[in-house]
Design an enzyme around this catalytic site. Structure first.
Site, PDB file in Angstrom:
ATOM      1  N   HIS A   1     -44.181  -7.125  21.821  1.00 56.05           N
ATOM      2  CA  HIS A   1     -43.386  -7.278  20.602  1.00 56.05           C
ATOM      3  C   HIS A   1     -44.223  -7.726  19.414  1.00 56.05           C
ATOM      4  O   HIS A   1     -44.017  -7.263  18.284  1.00 56.05           O
ATOM      5  CB  HIS A   1     -42.260  -8.275  20.871  1.00 56.05           C
ATOM      6  CG  HIS A   1     -41.056  -8.079  20.018  1.00 56.05           C
ATOM      7  ND1 HIS A   1     -39.824  -8.594  20.318  1.00 56.05           N
ATOM      8  CD2 HIS A   1     -40.876  -7.423  18.854  1.00 56.05           C
ATOM      9  CE1 HIS A   1     -38.953  -8.260  19.386  1.00 56.05           C
ATOM     10  NE2 HIS A   1     -39.565  -7.556  18.490  1.00 56.05           N
ATOM     11  N   TYR A  44     -33.824 -10.998  21.803  1.00 56.79           N
ATOM     12  CA  TYR A  44     -32.566 -10.798  21.097  1.00 56.79           C
ATOM     13  C   TYR A  44     -31.461 -11.533  21.847  1.00 56.79           C
ATOM     14  O   TYR A  44     -31.055 -11.137  22.927  1.00 56.79           O
ATOM     15  CB  TYR A  44     -32.210  -9.313  20.984  1.00 56.79           C
ATOM     16  CG  TYR A  44     -33.226  -8.469  20.257  1.00 56.79           C
ATOM     17  CD1 TYR A  44     -34.125  -9.030  19.351  1.00 56.79           C
ATOM     18  CD2 TYR A  44     -33.282  -7.095  20.462  1.00 56.79           C
ATOM     19  CE1 TYR A  44     -35.053  -8.235  18.685  1.00 56.79           C
ATOM     20  CE2 TYR A  44     -34.212  -6.305  19.793  1.00 56.79           C
ATOM     21  CZ  TYR A  44     -35.093  -6.880  18.916  1.00 56.79           C
ATOM     22  OH  TYR A  44     -36.008  -6.095  18.261  1.00 56.79           O
ATOM     23  N   SER A  72     -35.710  -1.019  11.371  1.00 54.15           N
ATOM     24  CA  SER A  72     -35.119  -1.357  10.078  1.00 54.15           C
ATOM     25  C   SER A  72     -35.274  -0.222   9.059  1.00 54.15           C
ATOM     26  O   SER A  72     -35.681  -0.471   7.915  1.00 54.15           O
ATOM     27  CB  SER A  72     -35.721  -2.660   9.519  1.00 54.15           C
ATOM     28  OG  SER A  72     -35.354  -3.765  10.306  1.00 54.15           O
ATOM     29  N   PRO A  73     -34.953   1.022   9.430  1.00 59.89           N
ATOM     30  CA  PRO A  73     -35.084   2.123   8.471  1.00 59.89           C
ATOM     31  C   PRO A  73     -34.076   2.029   7.331  1.00 59.89           C
ATOM     32  O   PRO A  73     -34.229   2.708   6.317  1.00 59.89           O
ATOM     33  CB  PRO A  73     -34.823   3.362   9.331  1.00 59.89           C
ATOM     34  CG  PRO A  73     -33.910   2.871  10.410  1.00 59.89           C
ATOM     35  CD  PRO A  73     -34.411   1.484  10.718  1.00 59.89           C
ATOM     36  N   LEU A  74     -33.067   1.161   7.502  1.00 58.80           N
ATOM     37  CA  LEU A  74     -32.073   0.942   6.453  1.00 58.80           C
ATOM     38  C   LEU A  74     -32.319  -0.372   5.717  1.00 58.80           C
ATOM     39  O   LEU A  74     -31.435  -0.926   5.072  1.00 58.80           O
ATOM     40  CB  LEU A  74     -30.662   0.962   7.047  1.00 58.80           C
ATOM     41  CG  LEU A  74     -30.285   2.261   7.769  1.00 58.80           C
ATOM     42  CD1 LEU A  74     -28.882   2.165   8.351  1.00 58.80           C
ATOM     43  CD2 LEU A  74     -30.396   3.453   6.832  1.00 58.80           C
ATOM     44  N   GLY A  75     -33.563  -0.876   5.828  1.00 55.19           N
ATOM     45  CA  GLY A  75     -33.923  -2.083   5.083  1.00 55.19           C
ATOM     46  C   GLY A  75     -33.059  -3.279   5.439  1.00 55.19           C
ATOM     47  O   GLY A  75     -32.628  -4.018   4.563  1.00 55.19           O
ATOM     48  N   ARG A  76     -32.821  -3.466   6.758  1.00 51.78           N
ATOM     49  CA  ARG A  76     -31.992  -4.579   7.241  1.00 51.78           C
ATOM     50  C   ARG A  76     -30.603  -4.542   6.605  1.00 51.78           C
ATOM     51  O   ARG A  76     -30.004  -5.571   6.305  1.00 51.78           O
ATOM     52  CB  ARG A  76     -32.676  -5.918   6.964  1.00 51.78           C
ATOM     53  CG  ARG A  76     -34.091  -5.956   7.516  1.00 51.78           C
ATOM     54  CD  ARG A  76     -34.790  -7.269   7.287  1.00 51.78           C
ATOM     55  NE  ARG A  76     -36.202  -7.129   7.596  1.00 51.78           N
ATOM     56  CZ  ARG A  76     -36.725  -7.135   8.822  1.00 51.78           C
ATOM     57  NH1 ARG A  76     -35.931  -7.268   9.853  1.00 51.78           N
ATOM     58  NH2 ARG A  76     -38.014  -6.984   9.016  1.00 51.78           N
ATOM     59  N   GLY A  77     -30.133  -3.325   6.383  1.00 52.89           N
ATOM     60  CA  GLY A  77     -28.805  -3.150   5.815  1.00 52.89           C
ATOM     61  C   GLY A  77     -28.786  -3.059   4.308  1.00 52.89           C
ATOM     62  O   GLY A  77     -27.780  -2.627   3.728  1.00 52.89           O
TER      63      GLY A  77
END
Length: 330
Positions: free
Chosen positions: A125, A56, A205-210
């Site tokens: 990773h 990152y 990504s539980p928010l679907g990448r936003g």
């Protein structure tokens, strides 16, 4: 803060984790001051689980976290990763390396950037198909024996790979993408295997990448340097179809007076007790909004309504490009 056990040594982590990737990379403009304020606000709220990786930035996210926890090491459970090699000439290109000597060099570099003596959770990773996972885990085991790492994890690994890794050293956590819009880990049995084996499942990504926040309503909403512009799910007809599914989910959330983000996080926590959602944000206000998801448990009727409007096949497009999809569930 609700806590969950990780590993067999009594360590406990918060029921929600803070993903720090977007603070330094891939999601538009950096604001280190606001990001550090967000990390501090998370620690103040009892969120001790901070997620980063050497790729990152690359590297800059670990440095940022190191600065944020300099005087608060005891408050933080640090998870970082190695194994994805960025191409300095093309940020979209990735290499994978699991060679033992590379593992050890990466660990030393991460410890230095983070400014800590031991990494709480060290993930591979992505799985390197050219190196037997037993060799990679063997090197990671030596890091545990040397006192540089406490617990080991894998990211985007298949059940077979997890079992092979466990033959060398206990695996405390598996990290894979998991949300209402990304449920392939259910199809390949990883979620079930972790549940049965006592392995913590960390859902990135539980928010679907936003997307599931409802704040990205057009491709043009994405900054020019935002990597989601390369995601099949955010492009063309796929994007429009996915917005239609999201609208149906938002109707259910509104009846419960929940924001879309809270709703998406509550879905995961209701569905699986051994799952910890790792949401990403670099703003205190969104951190506070997401933490309120801990106050909700969805009813069986609500879970059935979600399944009716957003089954596993509801969303269109693969979650990565074809090249990167070869690296998941490996």
């Amino acid at each position: 803060m609700k806590l969950k056990q990780i590993g067999s040594d009594g360590a406990a982590v918060s029921a929600l984790a803070l993903g720090c990737m977007g603070m330094s990379d891939l999601y538009g403009v950096r604001d280190d001051k606001e990001s550090i304020a967000t990390i501090h606000a998370a620690l103040d709220a009892g969120v001790n689980f901070l997620d980063t990786a050497d790729m990152y930035g690359p590297h800059t996210n670990e440095i940022l976290i190191g600065e944020a926890i300099r005087d608060r090491r005891d408050d933080a459970f640090i998870a970082t990763k190695f194994g994805i090699v960025r191409d300095p000439n093309d940020p979209q290109k990735r290499g994978i390396c699991g060679r033992p000597e590379y593992v050890k060099a990466c660990c030393d570099a991460s410890l230095k950037r983070l400014g800590i003596d031991v990494i709480d959770l060290y993930y591979q990773h992505r799985i390197d198909a050219t190196v037997p996972v037993e060799e990679t885990i063997g090197a990671m085991k030596e890091l545990v024996e040397a006192g540089k790492v406490r617990l080991l994890g894998l990211s985007e690994a298949s059940v077979e790979t997890i079992k092979r890794a466990q033959s060398v050293h206990p695996i405390a956590a598996i990290q894979s993408e998991y949300s209402i819009w990304s449920r392939d880990v259910e199809d390949v049995g990883v979620v079930e295997y972790c549940r049965e084996s006592g392995i913590l499942f960390v859902a990135y990504s539980p928010l679907g990448r936003g997307f599931l926040t409802g704040q990205v309503t057009s491709f043009d909403d994405l900054p020019a340097d935002d990597y989601r512009r390369h995601s099949p799910r955010f492009q063309g007809e796929n994007f429009q179809k996915n917005l239609e599914v999201l609208d149906r989910l938002r109707e259910i959330a509104q009846r419960r007076e929940m924001t879309p983000s809270q709703f998406a996080l509550a879905w995961l926590m209701t569905k699986e007790n051994h799952v910890i959602p790792t949401f990403g944000t670099k703003k205190v206000k969104y951190l506070q909004e997401n933490l309120r998801a801990l106050d909700y448990t969805l009813t069986q009727d609500e879970m059935e309504q979600i399944e009716a409007v957003a089954p596993q096949t509801a969303f269109s497009g693969t979650r990565y490009t074809q090249e990167l999809m070869r690296l998941v569930n490996a």
